[in-house]
Design a protein around this motif. Structure first.
Motif, short mmCIF file in Angstrom:
data_model
loop_
_atom_site.label_atom_id
_atom_site.label_comp_id
_atom_site.label_asym_id
_atom_site.label_seq_id
_atom_site.Cartn_x
_atom_site.Cartn_y
_atom_site.Cartn_z
N LYS A 23 0.51 -1.43 0.22
CA LYS A 23 0.00 0.02 -0.19
C LYS A 23 0.99 1.13 -0.32
CE LYS A 23 -2.07 -1.62 3.24
NZ LYS A 23 -1.42 -2.58 4.05
N SER A 24 1.64 1.32 1.18
CA SER A 24 2.48 2.32 1.28
C SER A 24 3.40 2.83 -0.48
CB SER A 24 3.81 2.16 1.96
OG SER A 24 2.65 1.85 3.16
N THR A 25 3.82 1.49 -0.98
CA THR A 25 4.39 1.76 -2.44
C THR A 25 3.80 2.38 -3.49
OG1 THR A 25 5.58 -0.12 -1.50
CG2 THR A 25 5.89 0.42 -3.32
N CYS A 44 -1.13 10.93 1.83
CA CYS A 44 -0.53 10.86 3.33
C CYS A 44 -0.49 10.03 4.14
CB CYS A 44 -1.93 11.67 4.14
SG CYS A 44 -2.07 11.39 5.98
N GLU A 45 1.04 9.45 5.37
CA GLU A 45 0.63 8.10 5.57
C GLU A 45 -0.47 7.41 6.76
OE1 GLU A 45 4.22 4.38 6.50
OE2 GLU A 45 4.03 6.97 7.44
N LEU A 46 -1.25 7.10 6.57
CA LEU A 46 -2.03 6.70 8.14
C LEU A 46 -1.50 5.96 9.25
CD1 LEU A 46 -6.17 7.34 6.56
CD2 LEU A 46 -4.64 8.43 6.99
N ASP A 47 -1.11 5.58 9.31
CA ASP A 47 -0.35 4.57 10.13
C ASP A 47 0.22 4.88 10.76
OD1 ASP A 47 1.28 3.41 8.63
OD2 ASP A 47 0.57 1.99 8.73
N ALA A 48 1.63 5.71 10.65
CA ALA A 48 2.52 6.56 11.33
C ALA A 48 3.54 5.69 10.91
CB ALA A 48 2.01 7.24 12.39
N LYS A 49 3.73 4.87 10.90
CA LYS A 49 5.11 3.31 10.84
C LYS A 49 6.49 4.02 9.49
CE LYS A 49 4.62 0.14 9.16
NZ LYS A 49 2.58 -0.89 8.87
N GLY A 50 6.26 5.59 9.17
CA GLY A 50 6.95 5.71 7.95
C GLY A 50 7.69 5.37 7.22
N ASP A 51 6.79 4.34 6.65
CA ASP A 51 7.77 3.34 5.55
C ASP A 51 7.13 4.61 4.48
OD1 ASP A 51 7.57 1.04 7.02
OD2 ASP A 51 5.61 0.53 6.48
N LEU A 52 6.45 5.51 4.56
CA LEU A 52 6.24 6.39 3.00
C LEU A 52 7.35 6.63 3.09
CD1 LEU A 52 3.87 6.82 1.29
CD2 LEU A 52 3.10 8.61 2.38
N ALA A 139 -4.10 8.90 0.26
CA ALA A 139 -4.29 8.61 1.20
C ALA A 139 -3.94 6.87 1.54
CB ALA A 139 -5.22 8.74 2.18
N ASP A 140 -2.77 7.08 2.51
CA ASP A 140 -1.65 5.90 2.18
C ASP A 140 -2.78 4.82 3.79
OD1 ASP A 140 -0.27 3.39 3.26
OD2 ASP A 140 1.09 4.64 3.18
N ALA A 141 -4.00 4.31 3.60
CA ALA A 141 -4.59 3.87 4.39
C ALA A 141 -4.01 2.42 5.36
CB ALA A 141 -5.95 3.91 3.66
#
Ligand SMILES: Nc1ncnc2c1ncn2[C@@H]1O[C@H](COP(=O)(O)OP(=O)(O)OP(=O)(O)O)[C@@H](O)[C@H]1O
Ligand SMILES: [Mg+2]
Length: 315
Positions: A23-25, A44-52, A139-141
């Motif tokens: 999803k982030s990719t 916008c990354e929704l889960d705040a993991k920092g992958d985006l 949105a990177d949901a």
């Protein structure tokens, strides 16, 4: 000029799918494609993991967002800050400092009115799509389960709220979210058994439980064919040489074995892909993205995947 499939002409794209499918990719690749075509884009990354941010090859980004390339701004969702912003901008609450830590306020509101936490996420995205100078918000949901609740929250809350300012805000939000020319969900899958099953379920739930359009399915990590169909008989002839006929160069049989294994994996993937195509609504565009073997391509160098996406979507 509009883009084929129209995806980049939407105002809001919500990228979702099972955990780990890409999803982030895909969000990053969509954002690169849009920005490269002159659409001012917020991703916008929704889960705040920092992958985006990592995939975009940039330092971590926060709620305030940062321009990582011309026309491409990246940010991370934070519901607490979204609430603070909402209260400040919309409600103009003057006594904010006195009502205690925001996290506690949020907890209280969320308990009193289920769906509020969800709407703070989707509401912020909708707000950026409507009020800021972005042409497109991506949105990177979060993974499958959560997203249907997020997407259906404005409609659910609208049913509870009949009057007043909140009702007015829900109305414009729903107008944006429920217009397929403005908002689409993009579901990402990989050609494997569980992602395929979950993707079909997810598409069914988005269509049954929300009024949000599903704009495309992206099947990520499709193994490329090692050779063309015309070349296949050559390989089959080589593979038919029995190990006893030991007239081959060193490494010949292990190379044949490795290729046979790769072909088998691809065939299994193809059968999952077929199943997915059959299970998805007729006419839904299915875009295929290749497995990229160069690790750098998915860690800070998204160009290869963005180029593959652009070629597949005819952008
Ligand atoms: N086409 C591809 N080829 C090779 N590797 C890929 C490809 N797409 C994604 N990956 C790799 O797969 C992993 C998961 O990708 P990504 O972080 O985009 O998935 P995700 O769906 O956002 O995951 P999560 O559910 O954890 O947020 C990453 O390590 C990424 O580099
Ligand atoms: Mg992710």
């Amino acid at each position: 000029m509009s883009t084929p499939l129209g995806l980049l002409d939407r105002r809001l794209l919500i990228v979702t799918g099972k955990g780990g499918v890409g999803k982030s990719t895909v969000s990053a690749a969509l954002a690169e494609c849009a920005a490269a075509r002159g659409r001012r884009t917020l991703v916008c990354e929704l889960d705040a993991k920092g992958d985006l941010a990592r995939i975009l090859g940039t330092d971590p980004v926060d709620y305030s967002g940062r321009e990582v390339r011309p026309d491409l701004v990246a940010m991370t969702m934070d519901t607490e800050q979204s609430l603070a912003e909402y209260l400040k901008v919309q409600v103009k609450i003057p006594f904010l400092g006195r009502i205690g830590p925001l996290a506690r306020v949020l907890e209280f509101v969320a308990t009193a009115a289920p769906g509020v936490r969800e709407i703070l996420t989707i509401g912020k995205l909708a707000w950026e799509a409507r009020e800021s100078d972005y042409d497109l918000v991506i949105a990177d949901a979060t993974a499958t389960g959560h997203i249907v609740g997020q997407l259906s929250s404005p409609a659910a809350i609208r049913d509870l709220v009949r009057l007043g300012m909140i009702r007015h805000q829900l109305d414009w939000m729903l107008e944006l979210l429920e217009d397929p020319s403005k908002t689409s969900a993009i579901v990402v899958a990989t050609p494997e058994e569980m992602p395929v099953v979950e993707t079909m379920e997810l598409v069914g739930r988005v269509r049954d439980d929300t009024h949000i359009d599903v704009g495309a399915a992206v099947v990520n990590r499709v193994l490329p064919a090692p050779f063309t169909a015309a070349e296949r008989p050559v390989f089959d002839t080589l593979a038919a040489i029995a190990p006893e006929e030991d007239c081959s160069p060193p490494g010949f049989f292990s190379a044949v074995e490795a290729t046979t294994h790769a072909l088998r994996r691809r065939e299994v993937g193809s059968s999952h892909l077929r199943r997915l195509r059959e299970g998805l609504p007729k006419g839904l565009p299915v875009l295929l993205l290749p497995e990229i073997f160069d690790a750098a391509a998915t860690h800070g160098g998204i160009d290869l995947i963005a180029a593959a996406l652009a070629a597949e979507a005819n952008w």
